[in-house]
Design an enzyme around this catalytic site. Structure first.
Site, PDB file in Angstrom:
ATOM      1  N   ASP A   1       7.701   6.317   8.705  1.00  0.00           N
ATOM      2  CA  ASP A   1       7.069   7.576   9.101  1.00  0.00           C
ATOM      3  C   ASP A   1       6.341   8.258   7.953  1.00  0.00           C
ATOM      4  OD1 ASP A   1       9.175   8.611   7.547  1.00  0.00           O
ATOM      5  OD2 ASP A   1      10.428   8.946   9.307  1.00  0.00           O
ATOM      6  N   GLY A   2       6.321   7.630   6.773  1.00  0.00           N
ATOM      7  CA  GLY A   2       5.616   8.220   5.638  1.00  0.00           C
ATOM      8  C   GLY A   2       6.326   9.404   5.018  1.00  0.00           C
TER       9      GLY A   2
ATOM     10  N   ASP B   1       4.369  -4.407  -7.438  1.00  0.00           N
ATOM     11  CA  ASP B   1       3.734  -3.193  -6.946  1.00  0.00           C
ATOM     12  C   ASP B   1       4.333  -1.943  -7.579  1.00  0.00           C
ATOM     13  OD1 ASP B   1       5.835  -4.336  -5.074  1.00  0.00           O
ATOM     14  OD2 ASP B   1       5.832  -2.259  -4.398  1.00  0.00           O
TER      15      ASP B   1
ATOM     16  N   LYS C   1       4.062  12.413  -2.572  1.00  0.00           N
ATOM     17  CA  LYS C   1       4.970  11.391  -2.075  1.00  0.00           C
ATOM     18  C   LYS C   1       5.816  12.026  -0.975  1.00  0.00           C
ATOM     19  CE  LYS C   1       8.155   7.730  -3.431  1.00  0.00           C
ATOM     20  NZ  LYS C   1       8.734   6.980  -4.562  1.00  0.00           N
TER      21      LYS C   1
ATOM     22  N   GLY D   1       2.458   3.652   1.558  1.00  0.00           N
ATOM     23  CA  GLY D   1       3.015   3.949   2.869  1.00  0.00           C
ATOM     24  C   GLY D   1       3.631   5.323   2.962  1.00  0.00           C
TER      25      GLY D   1
ATOM     26  N   GLY E   1       0.797  -1.228   0.000  1.00  0.00           N
ATOM     27  CA  GLY E   1       0.000   0.000   0.000  1.00  0.00           C
ATOM     28  C   GLY E   1       0.824   1.269   0.000  1.00  0.00           C
TER      29      GLY E   1
END
Length: 667
Positions: A169-170, A319, A157, A136, A134
């Protein structure tokens, strides 16, 4: 002395002023862009996770989870691509408003109509099914309908945590964001299908990153890029329905939900393949088969174009494969400097799964995994039959492109493949620069033209300058494994080959290492003079073969034909690409708050085929002891001279890479 009433009055006043300032800032940011029209079809069509809290979890029965970007301190625009921003109706005047761009495209301010969400997908990573992955570190913002009535999905992003962030932490950092921003646009201007990058915005927030996983972490700036594409749905989007994998015992979070699979597939076809939808609207299986055939062919064509410019993706997991056949997810990518079919651009790819020569095979393998994901709706026997068309499409696109790169525009001969193979072998044998060797071919005129003999002399002089010198060639062929370790690995290979992978080796890599060691022994007495002599002999052998083929091209006015073939060659052989050392030089300056080189490099990348072959743009020299992200200590070993920045500092964008470039590591 203030009483409590006065204190609370002042405190509330400060809060009010702060809120008013935030509101005013939001207005300033939004006003220039309030004409951008959003129509978020994906969220209206595909199921959304009912859980609204943003915490890491398994998301079942949904394709999206609603999220919000995490604000950053003092966002600053590193660079923007006006051509990409025009896709979402941001014109040149709006693009000049850097403060507003930074606020909006950092996630600090959301435009009316933006509806952030994180996409759920799975994937096969390095050949193994990894279960739920997914978005992230990315998030869907919405879909813009521009003035041309085109639909473009907008995505952040690096804007913060999502339910798919796992232990991360994205966030993304400046170096990786600049690399993705620049390469997205570089690939576009090379004429290869790709997602686009609109903006790169950094901030005064920091995260800790251990770049090489070696226990030496550093603080890096949180940075956000804006990505634009028709869609960011990927092969892995269809793997969320996968049953338990026998190798990893993992399964998709929405296993068994054929209803969602059907909805997702119908959405993709009707939205992005309308001609297939219209032609096969009355027959589901025919529609699904036609779609699968089209994505197989698009993927084959895409990787053929990568091969022709010497570009490696680095992480071709399912992915990271686009469902509309464009280049997606720029991580540890790399353009080859010196030609090497075993080139690996990802420092984490120990087995070489995603090497240059493996890319077509892996892309076909990924198409096979998509076929398995679609099996509940498209019989696997039918999709596997369609998959066989991958090789033919790859070969067709690749050979046609190569003929254009070689200037073979009159005839198509079966022997052309041998010519191409000889050229590649000669590049490998001499350590020649991939991009510049192809560009040099356009120096050669057709036989019987007035400048033919002069063009041959110019080609030989130019191509020899694109080859490694002796010291660099020795360094490149130097074994990276010490004698004792190599002996132990050989013993292990003789007793239990399956254990080699635990040491980051495969039988093939061990064989390559053995060849390299033998090669190094042969090169011990090589000098610059002897190497140049050998290189010239090799290139003249190729040249004789090429001239013979060019003679068979001649039909009609030879001077006119020569002008046309050179024109076509220069349209297909770039004078420059985004070499790792160029990207790193821009990153090094940006990390010192100087974004000028990022912007200058972007402008250069917009015209990869244009201009003279000897540009004179001056660039600052890279630091004498730093190449890429690695600090290289001084060395007394003369065999390492070319790896420490002690020589060869190119000052033009289309120069062959400095020898130091081989030390840049990207993971």
């Amino acid at each position: 002395m203030l009483n409590s009433r006065s204190y609370f009055f002042i405190l509330n006043s400060k809060k009010t002023i702060t809120n008013l300032l935030k509101l005013q800032l939001r207005k300033i940011a939004i006003q220039p862009m309030d004409g951008i029209k959003f129509d978020n079809l994906a969220l209206r069509t595909l199921p959304i996770d009912p859980v609204e809290e943003n915490y890491v979890r398994t998301v079942s029965g949904a394709c999206f989870s609603k999220v919000k970007p995490t604000p950053v301190k003092n966002p600053k625009l590193v660079a923007c691509s006006l051509d990409a921003l025009k896709l979402i109706d941001i014109d040149e005047e709006l693009a000049k408003k850097e403060r507003q761009l930074a606020e909006v495209f950092s996630g600090n301010v959301l435009l009316p109509g933006m509806d952030p969400a994180a996409h759920c997908y799975c994937g096969h990573q390095f050949g193994y099914f990894s279960g739920q992955l997914g978005d992230g570190a990315t998030m869907y913002l919405g879909e813009v309908i521009n003035k041309k009535n085109e639909r473009w999905e907008l995505q952040f992003k690096g804007a913060g945590k999502t339910p798919f962030s796992r232990t991360a932490d994205g966030r993304k950092v400046l170096r990786s964001s600049i690399r993705e921003f620049l390469c997205s646009e570089a690939i576009f201007y090379l004429g290869i299908p790709t997602t686009r990058a609109g903006t790169c915005v950094t901030s005064d927030d920091y995260v800790i990153r251990d770049i090489f996983y070696d226990g030496n972490p550093k603080r890096e700036r949180c940075t956000i890029i804006t990505r634009i594409a028709q869609s960011f749905i990927r092969f892995g989007s269809f793997e969320i329905f996968k049953t338990i994998d026998p190798m990893t015992s993992r399964k998709g979070p929405s296993v068994g939900r054929i209803d969602i699979l059907t909805t997702l597939l119908n959405y993709v076809i009707s939205t992005f393949y309308p001609e297939i939808q219209e032609k096969h609207k009355s027959n589901d299986e025919d529609r699904y088969a036609a779609f699968f055939e089209e994505i197989v062919k698009r993927t084959a064509s895409l990787v053929a174009h990568w091969q022709c410019v010497g570009w490696c993706h680095g992480v071709l997991n399912t992915d990271n494969m686009s469902i509309i056949g464009v280049t997606i997810d720029y991580g540890p990518y790399g353009f080859m400097d010196r030609y090497d079919p075993d080139f690996i651009c990802n420092g984490s790819d120990d087995s070489g799964r995603y090497s240059y020569k493996q890319q077509p095979t892996i892309c076909k393998w990924n198409c096979g995994k998509l076929a398995e994901a679609l099996a509940p709706l498209l019989p696997i026997a039918k999709s596997r039959s369609i998959l066989n068309k991958f090789d033919d499409e790859f070969e067709r696109v690749y050979i046609n492109k190569m003929r254009q790169k070689f200037g073979l525009i009159q005839k198509q001969l079966e022997t052309d493949k041998n010519l191409f193979e000889t050229f590649f072998n000669t590049m490998q044998e001499t350590g020649a620069d991939f991009t510049n060797s192809f560009r040099a071919l356009s120096l050669i005129h057709l036989p019987n033209t007035k400048d033919f003999e002069q063009s041959i002399r110019l080609f030989i002089s130019t191509i020899l300058d694109q080859c490694c010198d002796a010291e660099e060639w020795k360094f490149l062929n130097k074994s990276s494994v010490d004698e004792r370790t190599f002996g132990l690995l050989q013993q292990l290979a003789g007793t239990n080959r399956s254990l080699l992978s635990q040491f980051g080796f495969s039988p093939e890599l061990l064989e390559n290492e053995s060849i390299k060691r033998e090669k190094a022994k042969e090169l011990e007495k090589m000098t610059n003079e002897s190497k140049r002599k050998d290189d010239e002999k090799a290139w003249r052998t190729f040249l004789a073969m090429y001239i013979d083929r060019l003679k068979r091209e001649i039909d009609g006015d030879v001077e006119k034909l020569n002008v046309e073939r050179v024109r076509i060659m220069k349209q297909n052989n770039p004078r420059m690409v985004l070499r790792n050392y160029l990207a790193q030089r821009a990153i090094d300056q940006a990390e010192k708050d100087d974004y000028s080189e990022v912007r200058t490099l972007l402008e250069e990348l917009k015209h990869p085929y244009d201009g003279s072959d000897q540009d004179t743009i001056q660039l600052p020299k890279p630091d004498e002891t730093t190449t890429g992200a690695e600090a290289l200590p001084p060395t007394t070993d003369t065999s390492q001279k070319h790896a420490t920045g002690a020589c060869l500092k190119p000052t033009i964008y289309e120069s062959k890479a400095p020898s130091t470039a081989s030390r840049i590591r990207v993971t």
